[in-house]
Motif scaffolding. Structure first.
Motif, mmCIF file in Angstrom:
data_model
loop_
_atom_site.group_PDB
_atom_site.id
_atom_site.type_symbol
_atom_site.label_atom_id
_atom_site.label_comp_id
_atom_site.label_asym_id
_atom_site.label_seq_id
_atom_site.Cartn_x
_atom_site.Cartn_y
_atom_site.Cartn_z
ATOM 1 N N GLU A 279 10.422 -40.089 -2.420
ATOM 2 C CA GLU A 279 10.125 -39.978 -4.036
ATOM 3 C C GLU A 279 11.659 -39.441 -4.585
ATOM 4 O OE1 GLU A 279 6.440 -37.685 -4.512
ATOM 5 O OE2 GLU A 279 5.448 -39.655 -4.818
ATOM 6 N N GLU A 282 13.722 -42.482 -5.019
ATOM 7 C CA GLU A 282 13.542 -43.262 -6.007
ATOM 8 C C GLU A 282 13.762 -42.762 -7.411
ATOM 9 O OE1 GLU A 282 9.160 -43.639 -6.124
ATOM 10 O OE2 GLU A 282 9.465 -45.785 -5.741
ATOM 11 N N ARG A 283 13.883 -41.321 -7.484
ATOM 12 C CA ARG A 283 14.170 -40.785 -8.940
ATOM 13 C C ARG A 283 15.700 -40.674 -9.100
ATOM 14 N NH1 ARG A 283 9.895 -36.021 -7.657
ATOM 15 N NH2 ARG A 283 8.057 -37.023 -8.536
ATOM 16 N N ARG A 285 17.652 -39.121 -7.186
ATOM 17 C CA ARG A 285 18.296 -37.646 -6.718
ATOM 18 C C ARG A 285 19.130 -37.480 -5.678
ATOM 19 N NH1 ARG A 285 18.002 -33.899 -10.809
ATOM 20 N NH2 ARG A 285 16.734 -35.086 -12.437
ATOM 21 N N GLY B 7 7.231 -33.008 -11.634
ATOM 22 C CA GLY B 7 7.213 -34.480 -10.841
ATOM 23 C C GLY B 7 5.888 -34.916 -10.835
ATOM 24 N N THR B 8 4.964 -34.221 -10.806
ATOM 25 C CA THR B 8 3.549 -34.778 -10.503
ATOM 26 C C THR B 8 3.132 -35.922 -11.737
ATOM 27 O OG1 THR B 8 2.652 -32.866 -11.518
ATOM 28 C CG2 THR B 8 2.502 -32.970 -9.257
ATOM 29 N N ALA B 10 5.265 -37.696 -13.256
ATOM 30 C CA ALA B 10 6.029 -39.037 -13.112
ATOM 31 C C ALA B 10 5.453 -39.520 -11.957
ATOM 32 C CB ALA B 10 7.430 -38.449 -12.672
ATOM 33 N N SER B 11 4.943 -38.973 -10.908
ATOM 34 C CA SER B 11 4.573 -39.443 -9.942
ATOM 35 C C SER B 11 3.254 -40.320 -10.070
ATOM 36 C CB SER B 11 4.023 -38.500 -8.791
ATOM 37 O OG SER B 11 5.068 -38.067 -8.259
ATOM 38 N N VAL B 32 12.169 -43.104 -12.811
ATOM 39 C CA VAL B 32 13.399 -42.340 -13.154
ATOM 40 C C VAL B 32 13.108 -41.687 -14.714
ATOM 41 C CG1 VAL B 32 15.776 -42.316 -13.631
ATOM 42 C CG2 VAL B 32 14.975 -43.672 -11.815
ATOM 43 N N TYR B 35 10.454 -39.179 -14.630
ATOM 44 C CA TYR B 35 10.925 -37.767 -14.044
ATOM 45 C C TYR B 35 11.868 -36.834 -14.846
ATOM 46 C CZ TYR B 35 12.395 -34.704 -10.331
ATOM 47 O OH TYR B 35 12.603 -33.388 -9.681
ATOM 48 N N GLU B 36 12.942 -37.760 -15.141
ATOM 49 C CA GLU B 36 13.909 -37.068 -15.886
ATOM 50 C C GLU B 36 13.354 -36.439 -17.299
ATOM 51 O OE1 GLU B 36 16.688 -36.283 -15.084
ATOM 52 O OE2 GLU B 36 17.528 -37.894 -13.780
ATOM 53 N N MET B 39 11.415 -33.284 -16.060
ATOM 54 C CA MET B 39 12.346 -32.086 -15.808
ATOM 55 C C MET B 39 12.731 -31.497 -17.161
ATOM 56 S SD MET B 39 11.773 -31.585 -12.766
ATOM 57 C CE MET B 39 12.718 -30.256 -12.480
#
Ligand code: SF4
Ligand code: SF4
Lengths: 481, 134
Positions: A279, A282-283, A285, B7-8, B10-11, B32, B35-36, B39
């Motif tokens: 994961e 995938e991001r 990171r 992150g949950t 985004a998941s 991406v 998630y960004e 965050m």
């Protein structure tokens, strides 16, 4: 649709339908239906998690029997590095190799030796392909299959280099024919001594390869007692071992990554940890890491579910073996391996394709409306993830309902709700008296007909206290909250 | 600040898109972006919501927060520019790549911010073709 071979299978007689395994599965590939676990073939990655967790030993790994080796005139054993961590100091690699010969193999080629060749092959590959980062190891077949199912966008990060098992089989065949033994190709059988079911599947149904160079797989746990019987009487065997510390280190987590890319590597073990790291990748990171080793088993291959020893003990034993071997050079001729790498000897022969099994529908528009239905259904479920419905979580049940493989009443709580509503309706109906007997209770016109068409609605009208009015549709009750 | 659950969101968005069956390069771009954005909320804002609107043509990800806002959006869009405090940077976040990454991974992006009130970031990822800038 492709049919999938799986080593991991169910022994239906032993399964009690206890639902222990469904939650542990990293791809949600198991359901309990009709009191027995059922594996969704397209999703299973043969990681063996369910084998580990099942309290009734109902999940098994199908491997070859020892008798099967006799189907070949000449037999080569390919013991995994993890095998050598199953014994203590008194049983050195040479003794294990001799034992394998005594069992009936004409030749023993340690996969640790193949791993050393792959080490060089991988280093060469990374020299040529610096740009994309990180490269992910292809050595653990369960990890690769996990990516096919759950991380298809990362498949292009898998280093297209063969696994030590495949390379060992090819090298062993070469060494064998060089030794001048006059038998046809088809008469030589190569058998991987395996720590896990994933490798069995990788042999029967390879990924990145059309046909495996390995002919069969024998579980470490099956051959272990046979070896143990023979090594106790053995003394002073030597000169059989090929591999050095580098190759043997591949048997435990970190050994591979350390050999290939010291410094800029990451070694991950345990399939659930692999998921969290994938994961991250995938991001975007982990772009500063060059090489990622993913091993589905905790501790690496020594933790494979077909091994015998506790993985922590095995880890110490393998490490002490590696220390005893000291700093001797790798068995592989590095110049040869570098040349072979340039010629593509280590390269995967076919592309690793995604297994598109997650989509709710092949048509995006339909999938979107199914997703809406899924979200709605999920809102109505209790969110306890108890597994009593046979699906691993409330969300998974909602998914199964939308896919048409389960019903809302599979949820025990939903079922109770429905039963309660029904019971109330029954009580309500029982209280009703036919008009001739209950004069004055009914206004003429609000007839029995209405009650029959919608018992809940009519019940609510006549007795506001029991909330029967909307109970006829439990979905609405929840939705309104 | 809730790093535990960061992150949950985004998941979940990623999983949903995967089940809808969008091309994986598109799913990855959305992952991406989501998630960004998540965050950024966790690091900078007081509270916020992450939403995804999905149609067959495009995925729109909207991150709306109540927080200090961004004073100079043009500056914030530059790679490496960050106002994250040192302890966040030590954790490997706040390297000033958040907004630039979102921009790189989306087809359209808009940032509206009012200092002291909050920020809304909207990103559109078109589904039509594999995304070029992954
Ligand atoms: S863990 Fe799974 S396979 Fe084992 S008994 Fe329970 S339901 Fe059956
Ligand atoms: S880590 Fe090793 S033993 Fe475990 S599944 Fe992967 S290859 Fe098999």
């Amino acid at each position: 649709m492709t049919t999938y071979f799986h080593s991991v299978t169910l022994d239906a007689e032993k399964c009690k339908g206890c639902t222990n395994c469904i939650k542990r599965c990293p791809t949600e590939a198991i359901r309990v239906r009709g009191g027995k676990a059922a594996i969704i073939e397209e999703r299973c990655v043969d990681c063996g998690e369910c084998i580990r967790i099942c309290p009734n030993h109902a999940k098994i790994a199908v491997t070859d029997t020892l008798e099967r080796i006799h189907a070949f005139k000449k037999r080569i054993a390919l013991p995994a590095p993890a095998l050598f961590g199953q014994f203590d100091e008194d049983v050195p690699p040479d003794a294990i190799i001799q034992a394998l010969r005594d069992i009936g193999f004409d030749e023993v080629y340690e996969v640790a030796a193949g791993a050393e060749a792959v080490t060089v092959g991988s280093r060469e590959f990374m020299k040529q392909n610096r740009l994309r980062k990180p490269w992910i190891s292809s050595a653990c077949p369960a990890a690769v299959r996990l990516m096919q199912v759950r991380f298809p966008s990362l498949l292009e990060y898998i280093m297209p280099v063969e696994s030590p098992m495949e390379i060992s089989a090819r090298l062993a065949r070469k060494a064998f024919s060089r030794a001048g033994l006059k038998v046809g190709e088809g008469d030589v059988g190569t058998f991987f001594i395996s720590p896990c079911p994933a490798k069995v599947t990788a042999v029967k149904q390879p990924v990145g390869e059309d046909v495996s160079a390995v002919d069969g797989t024998i579980a470490i746990s099956l051959i272990y007692p046979e070896i143990l019987k023979r090594v106790s009487k053995m003394k002073g065997v030597s000169g059989l071992r090929r591999a050095s510390r580098v190759g043997y280190s591949w048997g435990r987590s970190g050994g591979e990554a350390l050999a290939i890319a010291p410094g800029k590597m990451l070694a991950v073990d345990g399939i659930h940890s692999c998921i969290t790291v994938l994961e991250e990748i995938e991001r975007g990171r982990l772009a500063d890491v060059e090489y990622i080793e993913l091993q589905a088993c905790v501790g690496g291959c020594i933790g494979g579910c077909l091994t015998v020893l506790n993985p922590f003990v095995a880890r110490v034993r393998l490490r002490s073996l590696v220390e005893r071997l000291g700093g001797e050079p790798m068995a592989v001729d590095e110049n040869w391996a570098a040349g072979a790498a340039a010629e593509g000897f280590f390269s995967l022969r076919s592309e690793i394709r995604p297994r598109s099994v997650m989509a709710l529908d092949s048509d995006v528009t339909k999938a979107i409306s199914k997703m809406q239905a899924l979200e709605e259904t999920l809102k109505g479920l209790p969110g306890l993830d108890c597994g009593s419905c046979g699906s691993p979580s409330c969300r998974a049940l909602a998914e199964d309902i939308v896919r048409g493989t389960a019903a809302e009443t599979d949820c025990t709580f939903k079922l109770r709700e429905r039963v309660q509503v029904l019971a109330e309706q029954v009580v309500d109906l029982a209280r009703r008296l036919p008009p001739p007997m209950a004069a004055g209770q009914h206004t003429p016109g609000a007839t029995q007909g209405a009650a029959q068409a919608d018992a809940g609605g009519a019940g609510g009208g006549s007795d506001p206290g029991n909330a029967g009015g909307n109970a006829g549709d439990p979905g609405k009750v929840k939705g309104a909250k | 600040m809730d790093f535990q659950s960061a992150g949950t969101g985004a998941s979940r968005i990623k999983r949903t898109l995967q089940e809808i069956g969008l091309d994986h390069s598109i799913v990855r771009c959305c992952a991406v972006c989501a998630y960004e954005a998540e965050m950024n909320i966790v690091i900078h804002a007081w509270r916020g919501i992450l939403r995804a609107r999905i149609s067959p043509e495009a995925v729109e990800i909207v991150a709306e927060d109540e927080g200090p806002g961004i004073r100079d959006i043009v500056l914030a869009m530059q790679e490496g520019y960050s106002t994250a405090p040192p302890h966040i940077r030590e954790m490997g976040f706040g390297a000033g790549m958040g907004l630039p990454n979102m921009k790189r991974c989306s087809d359209e992006m808009s940032v509206e911010s009012e200092p002291g009130i909050g920020t809304t970031v909207r990103m559109t990822i078109k589904t039509g073709r594999p995304h070029p800038s992954k």
